[in-house]
Design a protein around this motif. Structure first.
Motif, PDB file in Angstrom:
ATOM      1  N   UNK A   1       0.835  -1.208   0.000  1.00 38.53           N
ATOM      2  CA  UNK A   1       0.000   0.000   0.000  1.00 38.53           C
ATOM      3  C   UNK A   1       0.869   1.257   0.000  1.00 38.53           C
ATOM      4  N   UNK A   2       1.949   1.223   0.787  1.00 38.36           N
ATOM      5  CA  UNK A   2       2.855   2.376   0.843  1.00 38.36           C
ATOM      6  C   UNK A   2       3.498   2.629  -0.507  1.00 38.36           C
ATOM      7  N   UNK A   3       3.927   1.554  -1.177  1.00 35.19           N
ATOM      8  CA  UNK A   3       4.563   1.712  -2.482  1.00 35.19           C
ATOM      9  C   UNK A   3       3.574   2.207  -3.529  1.00 35.19           C
ATOM     10  N   UNK A   4       2.347   1.703  -3.470  1.00 22.78           N
ATOM     11  CA  UNK A   4       1.340   2.105  -4.456  1.00 22.78           C
ATOM     12  C   UNK A   4       0.874   3.546  -4.244  1.00 22.78           C
ATOM     13  N   UNK A   5       1.027   4.052  -3.008  1.00 27.86           N
ATOM     14  CA  UNK A   5       0.591   5.425  -2.733  1.00 27.86           C
ATOM     15  C   UNK A   5       1.666   6.453  -3.076  1.00 27.86           C
ATOM     16  N   UNK A   6       2.820   5.983  -3.556  1.00 31.47           N
ATOM     17  CA  UNK A   6       3.904   6.904  -3.889  1.00 31.47           C
ATOM     18  C   UNK A   6       3.580   7.680  -5.163  1.00 31.47           C
ATOM     19  N   UNK A   7       3.694   8.973  -5.076  1.00 28.10           N
ATOM     20  CA  UNK A   7       3.465   9.840  -6.228  1.00 28.10           C
ATOM     21  C   UNK A   7       4.739   9.992  -7.052  1.00 28.10           C
ATOM     22  N   UNK A   8       5.855  10.130  -6.348  1.00 25.85           N
ATOM     23  CA  UNK A   8       7.151  10.327  -7.017  1.00 25.85           C
ATOM     24  C   UNK A   8       8.258   9.822  -6.101  1.00 25.85           C
ATOM     25  N   UNK A   9       9.245   9.157  -6.672  1.00 21.58           N
ATOM     26  CA  UNK A   9      10.445   8.815  -5.903  1.00 21.58           C
ATOM     27  C   UNK A   9      11.661   9.357  -6.640  1.00 21.58           C
ATOM     28  N   UNK A  10      12.655   9.733  -5.848  1.00 21.23           N
ATOM     29  CA  UNK A  10      13.821  10.448  -6.366  1.00 21.23           C
ATOM     30  C   UNK A  10      15.033   9.908  -5.606  1.00 21.23           C
TER      31      UNK A  10
ATOM     32  N   UNK B   1      17.698   9.146  -0.686  1.00 22.12           N
ATOM     33  CA  UNK B   1      16.442   8.752  -1.326  1.00 22.12           C
ATOM     34  C   UNK B   1      15.342   9.700  -0.855  1.00 22.12           C
ATOM     35  N   UNK B   2      14.418   9.977  -1.747  1.00 22.82           N
ATOM     36  CA  UNK B   2      13.261  10.797  -1.401  1.00 22.82           C
ATOM     37  C   UNK B   2      12.017  10.176  -2.028  1.00 22.82           C
ATOM     38  N   UNK B   3      10.942  10.115  -1.265  1.00 21.49           N
ATOM     39  CA  UNK B   3       9.662   9.700  -1.847  1.00 21.49           C
ATOM     40  C   UNK B   3       8.587  10.693  -1.435  1.00 21.49           C
ATOM     41  N   UNK B   4       7.693  10.969  -2.365  1.00 25.28           N
ATOM     42  CA  UNK B   4       6.571  11.881  -2.121  1.00 25.28           C
ATOM     43  C   UNK B   4       5.294  11.090  -2.366  1.00 25.28           C
ATOM     44  N   UNK B   5       4.411  11.034  -1.364  1.00 25.03           N
ATOM     45  CA  UNK B   5       3.177  10.280  -1.582  1.00 25.03           C
ATOM     46  C   UNK B   5       2.111  11.171  -2.210  1.00 25.03           C
ATOM     47  N   UNK B   6       0.944  10.616  -2.449  1.00 22.67           N
ATOM     48  CA  UNK B   6      -0.105  11.320  -3.183  1.00 22.67           C
ATOM     49  C   UNK B   6      -0.780  12.415  -2.361  1.00 22.67           C
ATOM     50  N   UNK B   7      -0.412  12.516  -1.088  1.00 20.17           N
ATOM     51  CA  UNK B   7      -0.922  13.586  -0.234  1.00 20.17           C
ATOM     52  C   UNK B   7       0.112  14.690  -0.038  1.00 20.17           C
ATOM     53  N   UNK B   8       1.284  14.535  -0.647  1.00 19.24           N
ATOM     54  CA  UNK B   8       2.320  15.543  -0.510  1.00 19.24           C
ATOM     55  C   UNK B   8       3.253  15.321   0.671  1.00 19.24           C
ATOM     56  N   UNK B   9       3.151  14.153   1.327  1.00 19.05           N
ATOM     57  CA  UNK B   9       4.058  13.818   2.426  1.00 19.05           C
ATOM     58  C   UNK B   9       5.390  13.343   1.863  1.00 19.05           C
ATOM     59  N   UNK B  10       6.475  13.866   2.392  1.00 17.63           N
ATOM     60  CA  UNK B  10       7.819  13.574   1.876  1.00 17.63           C
ATOM     61  C   UNK B  10       8.607  12.775   2.919  1.00 17.63           C
TER      62      UNK B  10
ATOM     63  N   UNK C   1      24.242   8.634 -10.436  1.00 13.27           N
ATOM     64  CA  UNK C   1      22.979   8.506 -11.164  1.00 13.27           C
ATOM     65  C   UNK C   1      21.849   9.123 -10.360  1.00 13.27           C
ATOM     66  N   UNK C   2      20.903   9.693 -11.083  1.00 15.15           N
ATOM     67  CA  UNK C   2      19.666  10.186 -10.489  1.00 15.15           C
ATOM     68  C   UNK C   2      18.526   9.346 -11.050  1.00 15.15           C
ATOM     69  N   UNK C   3      17.750   8.731 -10.162  1.00 14.85           N
ATOM     70  CA  UNK C   3      16.601   7.931 -10.590  1.00 14.85           C
ATOM     71  C   UNK C   3      15.329   8.678 -10.210  1.00 14.85           C
ATOM     72  N   UNK C   4      14.479   8.932 -11.207  1.00 15.64           N
ATOM     73  CA  UNK C   4      13.186   9.568 -10.968  1.00 15.64           C
ATOM     74  C   UNK C   4      12.104   8.587 -11.417  1.00 15.64           C
ATOM     75  N   UNK C   5      11.202   8.244 -10.485  1.00 11.85           N
ATOM     76  CA  UNK C   5      10.129   7.297 -10.797  1.00 11.85           C
ATOM     77  C   UNK C   5       8.780   7.973 -10.601  1.00 11.85           C
ATOM     78  N   UNK C   6       7.941   7.865 -11.635  1.00 11.97           N
ATOM     79  CA  UNK C   6       6.629   8.525 -11.591  1.00 11.97           C
ATOM     80  C   UNK C   6       5.697   7.803 -12.553  1.00 11.97           C
TER      81      UNK C   6
END
Length: 243
Positions: A119-128, A141-150, A202-207
């Motif tokens: 559930x946590x992984x599926x709620x991720x809006x963006x990972x960096x 590592x940075x992850x931003x969920x769909x509510x804007x929590x970083x 390397x910079x990995x951006x996942x969205x």
């Protein structure tokens, strides 16, 4: 009368003769098969840092003498696996695998834990994610969920090591969304690189189910990705997580 006396004599003789005793059969004793106690194992849930390197992650587990049990969740951008470790070495392997660089997270399995991680992984809006270089490049590592929590996790060459959490303001989150929506994320190449050039992080951006790796910041990298990269780094610098 002669037969009577003869019968009495024969009876007396038979009573006086020694009785045959049966020799008890020797009991054959068989050794009981004593089974060695089964080793007690704990289950760990691991989220792969690079979903394209399943073979490397699996090799790390098996070469360490651990058990790669099964894949719990498998998508293009998210791979979650269940592994087994000796219970008496659980804390050692939790720390060791977290430091291996192959996994985004390593957690002890428990009641509903698998569903929580998925559930946590599926709620991720963006990972960096930023990787190492031969020098002192910041690793985090940075992850931003769909509510804007970083959730920020500083690894090396950063001011703030470890996990820190904060929430984007509505204005900051809207700005990030706007930058990501300038172009269809699926249209970007998976890798921007020149393998002939050494010592580059390397910079990995996942969205939106796609991961983009940028190793060489050249003119080939779309301006929208450069803008997202600079914006996120600016937010983290403002938090003084790194210089």
């Amino acid at each position: 009368m002669k037969y009577v006396y003869l019968s009495i004599i024969l009876l007396a003789l038979s009573c006086g003769s020694p009785k045959k005793t049966s020799t008890p059969k020797e009991e054959t004793r068989t050794e009981e098969n004593v089974e060695a106690p089964l080793a007690v194992e704990d289950e760990l849930i691991v989220v792969l840092k690079n979903p394209k390197n399943v073979a490397n992650a699996k090799a790390l587990i098996t070469n360490s003498g651990l058990t790669w049990d099964k894949m719990l969740f498998d998508s293009e951008t998210t791979k979650i696996a269940l592994i087994k470790v000796p219970a008496d070495k659980r804390d050692f392997w939790l720390k060791r695998l977290q430091e291996s660089g192959e996994f985004k997270s390593v957690e002890l399995n428990g009641i509903m834990k698998t569903q929580d991680v998925i559930k946590r992984e599926e709620s991720t809006f963006l990972s960096f994610r930023k990787t190492e270089c031969f020098g002192d490049c910041p690793v985090y590592d940075v992850s931003v969920d769909k509510e804007g929590n970083v959730t920020y996790n500083g690894k090396k060459y950063v001011v703030e090591e470890g996990t820190r959490e904060f929430k984007l303001t509505d204005k900051e989150f809207s700005a990030l969304k706007e930058k990501l929506n300038k172009n269809d994320f699926s249209s970007y190449k998976e890798v921007y690189d020149n393998p002939k050039i050494m010592d580059l992080p390397s910079t990995f951006i996942t969205h939106k189910g796609k991961q983009v790796q940028i190793r060489l910041w050249s003119d080939e990298v779309p301006a929208e990705l450069i803008d997202v990269h600079e914006y996120l780094q600016g937010l983290l610098i403002d938090k003084k997580f790194f210089d």
